[in-house]
Scaffold this motif. Structure first.
Motif, PDB file in Angstrom:
ATOM      1  N   GLN A 181       0.828  -1.210   0.000  1.00 51.85           N
ATOM      2  CA  GLN A 181       0.000   0.000   0.000  1.00 51.85           C
ATOM      3  C   GLN A 181       0.864   1.264   0.000  1.00 51.85           C
ATOM      4  O   GLN A 181       0.579   2.217  -0.723  1.00 51.85           O
ATOM      5  N   ARG A 182       1.923   1.271   0.799  1.00 51.61           N
ATOM      6  CA  ARG A 182       2.832   2.432   0.826  1.00 51.61           C
ATOM      7  C   ARG A 182       3.523   2.608  -0.516  1.00 51.61           C
ATOM      8  O   ARG A 182       3.685   3.725  -1.014  1.00 51.61           O
ATOM      9  N   LEU A 183       3.928   1.497  -1.127  1.00 49.53           N
ATOM     10  CA  LEU A 183       4.558   1.558  -2.441  1.00 49.53           C
ATOM     11  C   LEU A 183       3.582   2.105  -3.483  1.00 49.53           C
ATOM     12  O   LEU A 183       3.948   2.934  -4.319  1.00 49.53           O
ATOM     13  N   LYS A 184       2.341   1.683  -3.404  1.00 46.91           N
ATOM     14  CA  LYS A 184       1.314   2.164  -4.325  1.00 46.91           C
ATOM     15  C   LYS A 184       1.123   3.678  -4.170  1.00 46.91           C
ATOM     16  O   LYS A 184       1.033   4.411  -5.155  1.00 46.91           O
ATOM     17  N   LEU A 185       1.088   4.162  -2.945  1.00 48.74           N
ATOM     18  CA  LEU A 185       0.955   5.603  -2.698  1.00 48.74           C
ATOM     19  C   LEU A 185       2.177   6.370  -3.184  1.00 48.74           C
ATOM     20  O   LEU A 185       2.052   7.463  -3.752  1.00 48.74           O
ATOM     21  N   LEU A 186       3.346   5.809  -2.972  1.00 48.23           N
ATOM     22  CA  LEU A 186       4.574   6.442  -3.427  1.00 48.23           C
ATOM     23  C   LEU A 186       4.563   6.585  -4.945  1.00 48.23           C
ATOM     24  O   LEU A 186       4.862   7.645  -5.488  1.00 48.23           O
ATOM     25  N   LYS A 187       4.183   5.522  -5.633  1.00 53.44           N
ATOM     26  CA  LYS A 187       4.121   5.558  -7.094  1.00 53.44           C
ATOM     27  C   LYS A 187       3.074   6.553  -7.577  1.00 53.44           C
ATOM     28  O   LYS A 187       3.269   7.245  -8.578  1.00 53.44           O
ATOM     29  N   ALA A 188       1.948   6.638  -6.872  1.00 55.21           N
ATOM     30  CA  ALA A 188       0.879   7.551  -7.274  1.00 55.21           C
ATOM     31  C   ALA A 188       1.319   9.009  -7.179  1.00 55.21           C
ATOM     32  O   ALA A 188       0.872   9.851  -7.957  1.00 55.21           O
ATOM     33  N   GLY A 189       2.201   9.314  -6.228  1.00 51.98           N
ATOM     34  CA  GLY A 189       2.663  10.682  -6.051  1.00 51.98           C
ATOM     35  C   GLY A 189       3.822  11.070  -6.959  1.00 51.98           C
ATOM     36  O   GLY A 189       4.219  12.232  -7.018  1.00 51.98           O
ATOM     37  N   PHE A 190       4.359  10.119  -7.700  1.00 56.68           N
ATOM     38  CA  PHE A 190       5.495  10.376  -8.561  1.00 56.68           C
ATOM     39  C   PHE A 190       5.031  11.000  -9.861  1.00 56.68           C
ATOM     40  O   PHE A 190       4.105  10.504 -10.495  1.00 56.68           O
TER      41      PHE A 190
END
Length: 145
Positions: free
Chosen positions: A50-59
């Protein structure tokens, strides 16, 4: 610049696509050729995913290129490349169904990525591969990698 689609050897249709992951044939092809998702994804906890998904979404979206290859309207190959920094294009994932390997399809995908990278003024193109993937390694060496 690459055309939106082109024929290769009069039987394969190469198409620029926005998203491969939404096509159910994509997962089927990856699973059949590569044996499923990369193992490191399976090692992450649900919270880490989930954290990785959020990180990717903010990139901020880098420049990317997705090419799907169809034979008789069936997805049989693809490549995905993306800008990994200001001047480098990274070939992230490529796959050719075993029934269609050794017919120049990967070489045509590679040619298209290199042409696209040149027209976008990237200075370098790189990639990583499984050490046992000799056909891809040979194609890359022939192309000067």
């Amino acid at each position: 610049m690459l055309p939106a689609s082109w024929k290769f050897r009069d039987q394969y249709e190469f198409k620029l696509v926005e998203n491969l992951e939404d096509d159910p044939r994509f997962k089927e092809l990856v699973d059949s050729v590569l044996g499923g998702p990369p193992p490191w994804e399976q090692l992450l906890s649900e919270e880490e995913n989930q954290r990785l998904k959020l990180l990717k979404a903010g990139f901020k979206a880098p420049i990317s290129l997705r090419i799907a290859v169809y034979f008789d309207n069936r997805l049989i190959a693809f490549t995905y490349a993306y800008q990994s920094d200001g001047s480098n294009m990274h070939m992230g994932m490529s796959c050719v169904h075993p029934e269609h390997q050794r017919r120049g399809i990967y070489s045509e995908l590679l040619r298209a990525v290199l042409l696209f990278s040149q027209t976008q003024d990237f200075q370098t193109v790189d990639s990583y591969h499984r050490a046992t993937n000799n056909p891809i390694l040979i194609s890359k060496l022939k192309a000067g990698f």
